[in-house]
Scaffold this motif. Structure first.
Motif, mmCIF file in Angstrom:
data_model
loop_
_atom_site.group_PDB
_atom_site.id
_atom_site.type_symbol
_atom_site.label_atom_id
_atom_site.label_comp_id
_atom_site.label_asym_id
_atom_site.label_seq_id
_atom_site.Cartn_x
_atom_site.Cartn_y
_atom_site.Cartn_z
ATOM 1 N N VAL A 59 0.622 -1.196 0.118
ATOM 2 C CA VAL A 59 -0.275 -0.043 -0.038
ATOM 3 C C VAL A 59 1.213 1.051 -0.456
ATOM 4 C CG1 VAL A 59 -1.962 1.194 1.111
ATOM 5 C CG2 VAL A 59 -1.534 -1.179 1.261
ATOM 6 N N ARG A 61 -0.460 4.364 -0.939
ATOM 7 C CA ARG A 61 -1.360 5.456 -0.437
ATOM 8 C C ARG A 61 -3.162 5.430 -0.537
ATOM 9 N NH1 ARG A 61 -1.137 11.347 -3.057
ATOM 10 N NH2 ARG A 61 -2.682 12.311 -1.425
ATOM 11 N N VAL A 62 -3.311 5.772 0.459
ATOM 12 C CA VAL A 62 -5.094 5.229 2.231
ATOM 13 C C VAL A 62 -5.680 6.492 0.757
ATOM 14 C CG1 VAL A 62 -6.108 4.858 3.344
ATOM 15 C CG2 VAL A 62 -3.706 4.071 3.194
ATOM 16 N N VAL A 68 -7.261 2.231 -2.005
ATOM 17 C CA VAL A 68 -5.831 2.086 -1.361
ATOM 18 C C VAL A 68 -5.453 2.346 -3.009
ATOM 19 C CG1 VAL A 68 -5.964 1.591 0.549
ATOM 20 C CG2 VAL A 68 -4.938 0.053 -1.732
#
Length: 100
Positions: A59, A61-62, A68
């Protein structure tokens, strides 16, 4: 299940489009000869990818709503940038690894 956070490893299920794009890059590298260059050129090389194959992903970026961005680690020297992907069991989705 935990919330996704940057740096977590999840599993990503490749789509048909993902497979086509990855395989095209690898085929192009092979046909152009860049897969064997020793001048520092980095070519896309690795095993064939097909829809539904599962790969580990990090992951990076959320987003809100559980979406994501992922760096998907392919069976080769390249990665796939999968953006705005949701958790689930279908192709194009990510899932938490099973606890052993």
């Amino acid at each position: 299940m935990p919330e996704p956070t940057i740096g977590r490893t999840v599993l990503y299920r490749a789509t048909e489009y993902d497979a086509q794009q990855i395989n095209k890059r690898r085929k192009d590298a092979y046909q152009s000869g860049t897969d064997t260059e020793e001048d520092g050129t980095i070519a896309h090389v690795g095993n064939q990818v097909s829809e539904g194959q599962v790969f580990p992903a990090t992951v990076v970026r959320v987003w809100s709503g559980g979406l994501v961005n992922l760096q998907v680690h392919m069976d080769g020297n390249d990665v796939l940038w999968a953006t705005s992907r949701a958790e689930g069991e279908d192709v194009g989705n990510w899932a938490w690894p099973e606890v052993q």
